[in-house]
Design an enzyme around this catalytic site. Structure first.
Site, PDB file in Angstrom:
ATOM      1  N   HIS A 130      49.833 -17.848  -7.131  1.00 14.39           N
ATOM      2  CA  HIS A 130      51.103 -17.650  -7.161  1.00 14.39           C
ATOM      3  C   HIS A 130      51.480 -16.304  -6.144  1.00 14.39           C
ATOM      4  CE1 HIS A 130      51.010 -15.017 -10.799  1.00 14.39           C
ATOM      5  NE2 HIS A 130      51.868 -14.451 -10.220  1.00 14.39           N
ATOM      6  N   ASP A 160      45.578 -21.218 -10.894  1.00 13.42           N
ATOM      7  CA  ASP A 160      46.410 -20.153 -10.467  1.00 13.42           C
ATOM      8  C   ASP A 160      45.313 -19.090  -9.932  1.00 13.42           C
ATOM      9  OD1 ASP A 160      48.777 -18.804  -9.668  1.00 13.42           O
ATOM     10  OD2 ASP A 160      48.631 -17.608 -11.489  1.00 13.42           O
ATOM     11  N   SER A 234      50.025  -9.263 -11.646  1.00 11.18           N
ATOM     12  CA  SER A 234      49.479 -10.355 -11.289  1.00 11.18           C
ATOM     13  C   SER A 234      48.141 -10.212 -10.307  1.00 11.18           C
ATOM     14  CB  SER A 234      50.505 -11.444 -10.962  1.00 11.18           C
ATOM     15  OG  SER A 234      51.480 -11.905 -11.681  1.00 11.18           O
ATOM     16  N   THR A 250      47.570 -12.645 -15.043  1.00 10.35           N
ATOM     17  CA  THR A 250      48.326 -13.712 -14.349  1.00 10.35           C
ATOM     18  C   THR A 250      49.741 -14.101 -14.923  1.00 10.35           C
ATOM     19  OG1 THR A 250      47.885 -16.243 -13.557  1.00 10.35           O
ATOM     20  CG2 THR A 250      47.451 -15.618 -15.930  1.00 10.35           C
ATOM     21  N   ALA A 251      49.777 -13.798 -16.356  1.00  6.73           N
ATOM     22  CA  ALA A 251      51.424 -14.214 -16.679  1.00  6.73           C
ATOM     23  C   ALA A 251      51.594 -13.098 -18.110  1.00  6.73           C
ATOM     24  CB  ALA A 251      51.557 -15.641 -17.352  1.00  6.73           C
ATOM     25  N   ILE A 252      52.925 -13.045 -18.183  1.00  3.75           N
ATOM     26  CA  ILE A 252      53.470 -12.490 -19.331  1.00  3.75           C
ATOM     27  C   ILE A 252      54.436 -13.338 -19.942  1.00  3.75           C
ATOM     28  CG2 ILE A 252      53.208  -9.926 -18.372  1.00  3.75           C
ATOM     29  CD1 ILE A 252      56.385 -10.173 -17.654  1.00  3.75           C
ATOM     30  N   ILE A 291      40.994 -42.552 -18.030  1.00  5.49           N
ATOM     31  CA  ILE A 291      41.659 -43.467 -18.945  1.00  5.49           C
ATOM     32  C   ILE A 291      43.227 -42.965 -19.137  1.00  5.49           C
ATOM     33  CG2 ILE A 291      39.751 -43.371 -20.407  1.00  5.49           C
ATOM     34  CD1 ILE A 291      40.543 -40.941 -21.956  1.00  5.49           C
TER      35      ILE A 291
END
Length: 475
Positions: A130, A160, A234, A250-252, A291
């Site tokens: 990102h 990501d 990031s 990568t994220a908060i 499946i």
């Protein structure tokens, strides 16, 4: 009236309390340690923490960070976004056949992030997908101040992770730790470029492992930490106290968009495998059990004789699929895959997307109230392609298989799930289906990849949009 006394900052008091915790114990048994005399006799202007106590230096992260920080870089991207004066310009058919010039106004959108040098010899840098998604230009600023133009190697939206490359010498790379050795409570340090301020260090502990369920994220197996991670961090490094890379920030988690004390990082072991595939193949190969499953609610649980919320029930087994070859049947309840518990459909899809292909994996199923162990070998399937990895002219496009309802009506090709940057400027939109490239019909993602692997001098896409076909030349 009592005169106001100068107050020391709270931080100083905290440090003094931390640094002199030994003092109370020493006085309690009637002994004063040797350094106490010199500290009491010291002039007021020299008051502060000593360099050592009883000959032992105070603990500091500085020596470790001196090795780590040269390997963490700032990532800056620029994307040209078109601002059209009329909606008619969005129709490539209208522009092409009526000779309307394609002269949109443009604005430049800039963003920032962080990255980690993981291979100094080849100049390979890992960051987040990102961070560079849709970017026309990527530049890297090293810790020594050098700014370099980066080349995109590949990206994987599912995890990501992205890899870029810089042609530079005298780089410093971070060694990768084995993330599986992490424990909740281990101390960690985050290094990155929050808010564009430049390299910043925060510290904390591992708060949890194997986190999933974050809205908007793809395949999830995050390290959770309370080390402060802010916008711009990031793609930066999460390291242990040995200075080894254990994760890619990568994220908060936040309700307001700012840091809320909960950060997430992609484990280094996962990042390493994704990077290897991107460097070697330009795309990440994933397998599928083949499946269809559904969650088990209270009513279904009573019918199957199992507990609600424990496992997923198989509703369809694809012919000649990995599951079919392993002997899986409709009605089986999958409770675990490769030692990982499966309680929901999301659990299974997450595990399935992160498992290695071409390896035998144990799958635990309940059948007729009995637990059985099946051995399943996932076969690589192509589930997504990035235009950036296929051809620079398709930069910003993301291709996925055509939805089943189209296939049922005889429509094949490659569906566009996202379009930004260069692809969007050429007229490609989310929801388009690429049915032909130049004069070659496209049956699926593999066909799209194969025709573009030949690097044709011209790329003209025939797309299905709604019920009409359009021509979209890719400049």
């Amino acid at each position: 009236m009592t005169a106001n006394r100068p107050r020391l900052p709270t931080l100083v008091f905290a440090l003094v309390a931390a640094g002199f915790g030994w003092l109370g114990a020493a006085l309690h048994d009637g002994r004063a340690p040797a350094p106490l005399q010199s500290l009491v006799a010291a002039p007021a202007h020299a008051a502060g923490l000593p360099a050592s106590i009883d000959g032992q230096p105070l603990p500091s992260l500085a020596p470790m960070l001196e090795r780590v920080m040269p390997a963490v870089v700032n990532v800056y991207t620029a994307s040209r976004v078109q601002v059209r004066q009329s909606p008619m310009f969005d129709d490539p058919f209208f522009r092409h056949f009526f000779g309307i010039p394609d002269m949109p106004r443009e604005r430049i959108e800039r963003s920032l992030g962080s990255g980690v040098i993981v291979d100094a010899a080849r100049g390979l840098i890992v960051t987040n997908h990102h961070v560079i998604e849709g970017a026309d230009d990527i530049s890297i600023t090293l810790a020594d101040g050098r700014t370099l133009t980066a080349e995109r190697v590949g990206a994987d939206p599912g995890t990501d992770i992205a890899v870029v490359k810089v042609p530079a010498e005298n780089l410093t790379a971070l060694p990768l730790a084995v993330s599986d050795e992490l424990r909740v409570g281990d101390f960690v340090v985050a290094v990155g470029n929050p808010f564009g301020l430049g390299q910043t260090v925060t510290s904390g502990i591992v708060s949890a492992l194997g986190r999933s369920g974050l809205r908007g994220a793809g395949y999830q197996n995050f390290i959770q930490t309370d080390a402060s991670i802010n916008p711009g961090n990031s793609g930066g490094a999460l390291v242990n106290l040995r200075g080894e890379l254990i994760g890619i920030n990568t994220a908060i988690y936040s309700r307001s968009g700012d840091s809320a004390g909960i950060g997430f990082a992609i484990p280094a072991t996962l990042a390493r495998e994704v990077m290897r595939q991107l460097v070697e193949h330009g795309v990440v190969q994933r397998g599928s059990l083949g499946i269809e499953v559904q969650d088990i609610d209270e009513s279904l649980a009573s019918t199957l004789g199992v507990r609600a919320g424990r496992g997923v029930v198989v509703t369809r087994v694809g012919a000649d699929s990995a599951a079919a070859r392993a002997g899986m049947q409709v009605g089986d309840v999958i409770t675990g895959v490769d030692g990982q518990a499966v309680n929901t459909v999301r659990d299974l899809r997450n595990i399935e997307g992160l498992l290695p292909v071409q390896q035998d994996l144990p799958v635990s199923v309940l059948r007729d109230t009995r637990t059985r162990q099946l051995r399943v070998r996932l076969v690589a399937t192509l589930s997504e392609l990035l235009g950036d990895n296929l051809d620079a002219r398709l930069g910003g496009a993301h291709f996925v298989p055509v939805p089943q309802q189209y296939v049922a009506n005889g429509i094949t090709g490659a569906a566009v799930s996202a379009a930004s940057g260069r692809a969007a400027r050429a007229g490609l939109r989310r929801g388009d289906i690429v049915v032909r490239v130049n004069d070659t019909e496209i049956a699926d993602l593999e066909a799209l990849r194969d025709v573009l692997a030949g690097k044709p001098p011209l790329v003209n896409l025939t797309i299905l949009r709604g019920n009409r076909l359009y021509q979209v030349p890719m400049p």
